[in-house]
Motif scaffolding. Structure first.
Motif: not given
Ligand code: UDP
Ligand code: MG
Length: 328
Positions: A19, A21, A57, A59-60
């Protein structure tokens, strides 16, 4: 031959990411810059790369990293199935970096000074197979982290472990060490303890730590506690010995108490000692429960080891070079 190239080795920077990003592109840029600079200087081979391990992760991070890796062949992304944890992510990176002569593991958040990489390589040129990064300062940490770290090192020391103070997982290991690590199948992984125990010639590089450039710590309290217990249970059985010793001492005391009460009984004295009784009972139950917990912890570890499950599963590997191969 791989591993024999001491003067100009192929370096892989292994970067676990969970995570991240907020910072990952900036970190990638800085890391690539460092690699290019070292290639230019002739310190490392031109095939050196940054290998990101995406540790499940949510997220992105993965999207950002894979886009970067498709465009730029200095990046490789190894994406794991789910969150395997920091130690396992590093392990996955080291095991996948099959083309590397040396691997340097570094956190994604650039808290560890990347300029130390040149010093790591110098120690490697001078014959070290392992180079530990040790932090000079703890200013960037909060009070809780500072105190818990201090207590942790004290405790580890008491438990008989030989871990290096203020060394996290910023380190260089050579091909020889990676190959040796492959022989270690333990699923209860604590690299800070395992790597020194291998006994390869090592060196230390001191570096400064900085604030995180963005995002938040991914080491939640529960992850920290898990790392701490893994650190103890993965390479010392001293807690079990302490329990046996405590058991022995309490046994001695109770024998004395038994004799004492027997004499009192013979003398016809009635002991009022309700409080004493209560305290002893509570204290003993506490010790018994704690001991059971410690034993349970080890038992759990044995359970996990006997299953010998893989430490991580790879979902996919993304690299520009690989795409080119696939196109052929
Ligand atoms: N990390 C990971 N998996 C996890 C937790 C953390 O790969 O389950 C990575 C994280 O992305 C970072 C490194 O491990 O690159 C260290 O984490 P962090 O900086 O959050 O820890 P701290 O520096 O606060 O101890
Ligand atoms: Mg950090």
């Amino acid at each position: 031959m791989k591993g024999s190239n001491r003067e100009c080795p192929v370096l892989y920077l292994v970067v676990p990411c969970y995570n991240e990003e907020a910072i990952i592109l900036e970190s990638a840029r800085v890391m690539k810059e460092k690699i290019s600079e070292l290639i230019q200087a002739g310190t490392i081979d031109k095939n050196s790369k940054v290998l990101f391990v995406n540790d499940g992760s949510k997220d992105k991070t993965f999207a950002l990293l894979s886009e970067a890796a498709r465009k730029d062949d200095s990046f490789i992304v190894v994406s794991l199935v789910g969150n395997a944890g920091h130690q396992n992510a590093i392990w996955a990176g080291m095991m996948t970096a099959s083309k590397a002569d040396v691997v340097i593991t570094i956190d994604a958040d650039l808290q560890q000074d990347i300029n130390a990489v040149a010093d790591f390589l110098e120690c490697y040129r001078n014959g070290a197979e392992v180079v530990y990064g040790v932090r000079n300062n703890r200013e960037s940490d909060g009070t809780f982290k500072k105190l818990s770290a201090l207590a942790y090192y004290k405790f580890m020391h008491l438990m008989g472990s030989r871990i290096l103070k203020n060394h996290a997982d910023y380190r260089l290991i050579s091909r020889k060490v990676i190959d040796a690590l492959k022989e270690y199948n333990e699923s209860n992984l604590f690299l800070r303890g395992l790597i020194p125990s291998l006994g390869f010639p090592s060196d230390i590089v001191y570096f400064d730590t900085k604030e995180r450039i963005g995002g938040e710590t991914k080491y939640t309290l529960s992850k920290m506690l898990k790392l701490a217990t893994d650190g103890i249970t993965s390479f010392t059985i001293r807690p079990l010995r302490i329990i046996s010793f405590a058991g022995f001492i309490t046994m001695l005391f109770s024998i004395i108490l038994i004799i004492f009460s027997f004499i009192e009984w013979l003398q016809g004295k009635n002991v009022p000692g309700y409080t004493t009784l209560l305290l002893v009972t509570l204290f003993m139950s506490g010790i018994i429960l704690l001991s059971l917990g410690v034993i349970g912890e080890y038992l759990g570890k044995i359970y996990l080891e006997t299953k010998s499950r893989p430490k991580y599963l790879i979902d996919c590997v993304i690299s520009a070079a690989k795409e080119a191969e696939d196109d052929d």
